[in-house]
Design an enzyme around this catalytic site. Structure first.
Site: not given
Length: 262
Positions: A1-3
């Protein structure tokens, strides 16, 4: 998952969110604390609004922690509305055109999450794009495709919040039609230079994390609190739809079954 992290308020140096905090976005690119994937090293990007209608964008495929240019830019750029994103690739390869934020005209968009079963849906979703927006497709991510589908509705006169929810509902309907069991997960921010909209939504009620904090200078939206001992970080609930404009932040809730906000 990205931030991701976004800010709207009084002009601020980008380093105040990207580099200076104890748990800054650059720190999260190396060690996120609230994501399934700890390291987000598949590229990064920043976007900011200045004196022109179209925002500036800087994106790269190297990890955020290893790019001296990102640190130098964040120390010298000020903006009242800016985005920052570090990527852990899911759909699409590691390439600059797949890095967030995405820009078209005055709009910026960034996303953390995925469309479940995207390879089974991609052709049908792309077919929904009008020719002029299909020609703007640069990469292979589901995030960019969602952005263009939203813009198609915005250009036809649909308010931005409604455009986003309609695209999500249509995509989830297509997933059900194709028998896709993997979830759609969507923590995202969309801006037009005057306001920003943030969303925390998932088809399985397990959306990626997204927080809101109102500070003295403005409003911050972020995947994780940027400093653990700062007061005021509020985890947005599943189904939250946020609009930030002129120093005010409003949070509404989406009813999953009908795709409206209340």
């Amino acid at each position: 998952m990205c931030r991701l992290a976004a800010y709207l308020g009084e002009p601020l140096f980008l380093e105040e969110l990207i580099a200076k905090p104890r748990h800054s976005l650059m720190r999260q690119s190396l060690r996120a604390e609230e994501a399934k994937i700890v390291t987000n090293g598949d590229g990064f990007g920043i976007g900011w609004y200045g004196e022109r209608e179209q925002p500036g964008v800087y994106r790269e495929v190297m990890p955020a922690w290893s790019d001296d240019n990102l640190l130098a830019l964040s120390q010298t750029l000020t903006s009242r509305l800016f985005f920052a994103h570090v990527r852990a690739a899911t759909a699409g390869g590691i390439a600059r055109q797949n890095c967030h934020p995405f820009r078209l005209g005055r709009y910026l968009f960034m996303h953390n999450g995925q469309i479940g079963g995207y390879p089974l849906l991609r052709r049908s979703l792309e077919a929904q794009l009008p020719d002029e927006l299909y020609a703007e497709r640069r990469g292979g991510t589901d995030s960019e495709l969602l952005f263009l589908l939203m813009l198609a509705r915005i250009h036809s006169g649909t308010p931005a919040e409604d455009a986003v929810l309609q695209v999500l509902d249509d995509t989830m309907a297509l997933m059900r039609e194709r028998g896709v069991e993997a979830p759609l997960r969507f923590a995202a921010v969309l801006a037009d230079g005057e306001r920003l909209h943030a969303f925390r939504i998932a088809s399985d009620a397990q959306p990626p994390t997204l927080y809101l904090r109102r500070c003295a200078s403005g409003t911050i939206i972020a995947s994780e609190p940027l400093c653990e001992d700062e007061p005021g970080w509020q985890m947005l609930p599943d189904g939250a739809v946020v609009t930030v404009e002129a120093g005010e932040a409003g949070v509404r809730m989406r009813r999953h079954e009908v795709g409206v906000v209340v």
